[in-house]
Design a protein around this motif. Structure first.
Motif, mmCIF file in Angstrom:
data_model
loop_
_atom_site.group_PDB
_atom_site.id
_atom_site.type_symbol
_atom_site.label_atom_id
_atom_site.label_comp_id
_atom_site.label_asym_id
_atom_site.label_seq_id
_atom_site.Cartn_x
_atom_site.Cartn_y
_atom_site.Cartn_z
ATOM 1 N N GLN A 269 -8.518 -4.042 -4.014
ATOM 2 C CA GLN A 269 -8.287 -5.387 -3.483
ATOM 3 C C GLN A 269 -6.848 -5.838 -3.711
ATOM 4 N N GLU A 270 -6.299 -5.540 -4.899
ATOM 5 C CA GLU A 270 -4.913 -5.928 -5.188
ATOM 6 C C GLU A 270 -3.949 -5.257 -4.224
ATOM 7 N N TRP A 271 -4.234 -4.041 -3.890
ATOM 8 C CA TRP A 271 -3.392 -3.291 -2.942
ATOM 9 C C TRP A 271 -3.449 -3.936 -1.564
ATOM 10 N N ARG A 273 -3.958 -6.934 -0.929
ATOM 11 C CA ARG A 273 -3.267 -8.240 -0.974
ATOM 12 C C ARG A 273 -1.766 -8.083 -1.207
ATOM 13 N N GLU A 275 -0.322 -6.741 -3.924
ATOM 14 C CA GLU A 275 -0.004 -7.042 -5.320
ATOM 15 C C GLU A 275 0.189 -5.779 -6.147
ATOM 16 N N GLN A 276 0.557 -4.670 -5.503
ATOM 17 C CA GLN A 276 0.708 -3.404 -6.228
ATOM 18 C C GLN A 276 1.834 -3.454 -7.266
ATOM 19 N N LYS A 278 2.687 -6.034 -9.110
ATOM 20 C CA LYS A 278 2.233 -6.803 -10.270
ATOM 21 C C LYS A 278 1.488 -5.905 -11.255
ATOM 22 N N GLY A 279 0.556 -5.091 -10.736
ATOM 23 C CA GLY A 279 -0.201 -4.200 -11.604
ATOM 24 C C GLY A 279 0.682 -3.157 -12.268
#
Length: 303
Positions: A269-271, A273, A275-276, A278-279
């Motif tokens: 989900q982060e990908w 969005r 947000e890769q 951030k992680g």
């Protein structure tokens, strides 16, 4: 245009003119003036006000130009939505002090000083991208007949001597070792990025049909982004990436885990969005390594 004055009713001044482009009338009127001389004086001010309104409606503010320029990239130039929005967001972020300014008031020297004094800490590639986007926006105004010349100067942007956002070989070894030890859900994403130099969107679109483990080749044909979905690669060309021995064992392991899945890498989900980064930064900080962007994994591969 004109004025009139009556001792009993007082003075009235008025002026009207059609806009040279839209042909819509622009009118101004003032009443209750106490003398003929005041009526004459107000008439002159109304003429100046109407002329100014005609001019302002013909010459947009910087903020309005950016909106129109972005729409033109969609409609006329055929740019992807992500590319057009990237121009808009980058220009909006770094030139927001111009938002209410009429574009014909923005000077070449002012732009030069912005890059010299206002953006010294910005990465060189971002500065080049900003300059390109700015030149495109002003070119659009010239093509529309709003400006007679593009005020964007020719600048020689020099990169910093120090390479930013790149991990050393020792740091990469620690990074991947710890990612596997902690069973990070990003482990395979980071590993393939570091061994191939593929962009995040290319990794997102990568399917097993484009991976040949017998010939040790990956065929990079598509890229993905949240705005446009799957499309061609950034430069519009396919390319072939060799699979290193260490990467081959990782891909073989991943193939066993994913089974009949169409895509090589697990969906996150982060990908989706975007947000890769951030992680990645969070994990690197947790193991004592410098924070970098996801795209910097490509730079690390290249160096």
């Amino acid at each position: 245009m004109g004025y009139r004055f009556d001792v009993k009713e007082g003075g009235v001044a008025y002026h009207s003119k059609r806009h040279p482009t839209t042909k819509m009338p622009i009118s101004r009127k003032r009443a209750g003036l106490k003398s003929e001389s005041e009526a004459k004086r107000v008439e002159r001010s109304l003429i100046a006000e109407v002329e100014r309104r005609c001019f302002e409606s013909a010459v947009p503010s910087w903020e309005i130009l950016l909106d129109d320029f972005t729409l033109s990239l969609y409609d006329r130039e055929g740019f992807s939505r992500k590319t057009a929005d990237g121009y808009h967001s980058t220009l909006g972020l770094h030139t927001n002090q111009w938002n209410s300014r009429l574009i014909n008031d923005i000077t070449t020297e002012e732009i030069r000083q912005l890059f010299k004094l206002g953006l010294p800490d910005l990465a060189i590639n971002t500065q080049k991208y900003l300059l390109k986007a700015m030149r495109g926006a002003f070119n659009y105004a010239v093509e529309k007949g709003i400006l007679t010349r593009n005020p964007t100067p020719t600048l020689k942007l020099k990169p910093n001597d120090k390479i930013q956002g790149v991990l050393t070989e020792e740091q990469v070894t620690k990074f991947l070792r710890e990612a596997r030890r902690f069973e990070s859900k990003w482990y395979y994403h980071w590993t393939i990025a570091l061994f191939t130099g593929m962009r995040s969107g290319e990794l997102h679109a990568l399917k097993w049909t484009s991976v040949d483990l017998e010939q040790n080749l990956i065929f990079v044909k598509e890229a993905w982004n949240s705005k446009d979905g799957v499309k061609c690669t950034k430069n519009g060309k396919d390319r072939v990436v060799s699979i290193a021995p260490d990467l081959r064992s990782v891909l073989a392991e991943l193939k066993l885990k994913t089974g009949s899945a169409e895509h090589v890498l697990p969906r996150l989900q982060e990908w989706d969005r975007g947000e890769q980064a951030k992680g990645l930064r969070t994990f690197l900080a947790s193991i004592g390594l410098p924070g970098i962007r996801f795209h910097d994994l490509r730079a690390t591969w290249a160096t």
